[in-house]
Design an enzyme around this catalytic site. Sequence first.
Site, mmCIF file in Angstrom:
data_model
loop_
_atom_site.group_PDB
_atom_site.id
_atom_site.type_symbol
_atom_site.label_atom_id
_atom_site.label_comp_id
_atom_site.label_asym_id
_atom_site.label_seq_id
_atom_site.Cartn_x
_atom_site.Cartn_y
_atom_site.Cartn_z
ATOM 1 N N GLU A 118 0.823 -1.211 0.000
ATOM 2 C CA GLU A 118 0.000 0.000 0.000
ATOM 3 C C GLU A 118 0.853 1.255 0.000
ATOM 4 O OE1 GLU A 118 -2.979 0.216 -0.666
ATOM 5 O OE2 GLU A 118 -3.688 -1.832 -0.394
ATOM 6 N N TYR B 35 -6.293 6.873 3.669
ATOM 7 C CA TYR B 35 -6.481 5.785 2.713
ATOM 8 C C TYR B 35 -5.785 4.507 3.171
ATOM 9 C CZ TYR B 35 -5.520 2.438 -0.768
ATOM 10 O OH TYR B 35 -5.388 1.231 -1.372
ATOM 11 N N ASP C 152 -9.702 5.552 -2.683
ATOM 12 C CA ASP C 152 -8.474 5.965 -3.365
ATOM 13 C C ASP C 152 -8.836 6.652 -4.682
ATOM 14 O OD1 ASP C 152 -9.322 3.855 -4.946
ATOM 15 O OD2 ASP C 152 -7.284 3.324 -5.496
#
Length: 342
Positions: A41, A124, A142
Amino acid sequence: MDATAVLAWYDRHARDLPWRVSPADRAAGVRPDPYRVWLSEVMLQQTTVAAVKKFFLRFTSLWPTVFDLAAAPLDSVLKEWAGLGYYARARNLHACAEAVVRDHGGVFPQTSAGLQTLPGVGAYTSAAIAAICFDEKIAVLDGNLDRVLARYYALPVPVREAKDELRAALQASVPQRAGDFAQAMMDLGATICAPRTALCMLCPIQRGCIATEAGDPTVYPIKPTKAERPVRKGHAYVMLDASGDVYLQSRPDKGLLAKMTEVPGSDWAADLPDANYPAQGDWRHRGQVVHIFTHFRLELEIWSATVPAETLDGGWWTEPAALKSEALPTLFRKVLATAGLE
DNA sequence: AAATCGGGGAT
DNA sequence: ATCCCAGATTT
């Protein structure tokens, strides 16, 4: 939004990614490794899947666990991150690994709120990890989701002006399989509801999509007017010693490309500064490098010379063959290539 | 709220 | 050439 239809689509069309546990495996009880999900991520922040893959494989090969990464020197992390961009991510990555080991016994927090206290983990990323690893029922929003939702609701304003409303709408749709749903929506945005094309005939949420009903979904999201990119100009000085080694140094601790490796150069200004060679030598102009940053365009004049090694300090000399293992951002790799190295 | 912070893949 | 990507942090 019909989360059931989204999940059914995902069960058939999920992308196969190195950091992902497939929906079939998840259904069989396999749980994702939070370390690998977190690492992916962070790498994926403002960065495409295609660009991330080889970095992810390299990092997990070098540092298979958060303990390994926390124990690694920051310099080696920056070196491996070189070329991926947004280098604050690499510094935060290392700080986060240290924090997880030091403050959490090497176990990642299991809630989005807990995760968001970690360095480099924002709204996020904390939501994504919590959903994917722990099936926390939280909206994961996102850039893909911004676009999908802007189209689904025919959002009449730029996304930034309606972020809270989009998040609330998405939150109301999150099903039990929160992790699969988050990844499904991102896959949907990446493969069906793409920036320039929308393959609505294949979309599991075509029914209900207001922009599609109205005709052309690609008019959304409404884009804010963008500022033009200013130009900055400067010089870069590639120095060789008598044996052909190259002079390198570290950039400052803060700011653009902080703590990364560079060759000496001038300031970067709107008007090209006068050349000011850092040592006496047979300076020759080798060409120009143009590099596009997010908020400006850089034009560098490239000079090279052979100079006496003892006239310099603060940096170090490297054999050309060893340049590949330096923490050189892409900009300075282009500079060295223009000077005839690499 | 706006600015800062990289690089590359797709078009 | 432009767009934009599994955004976070600082100002």
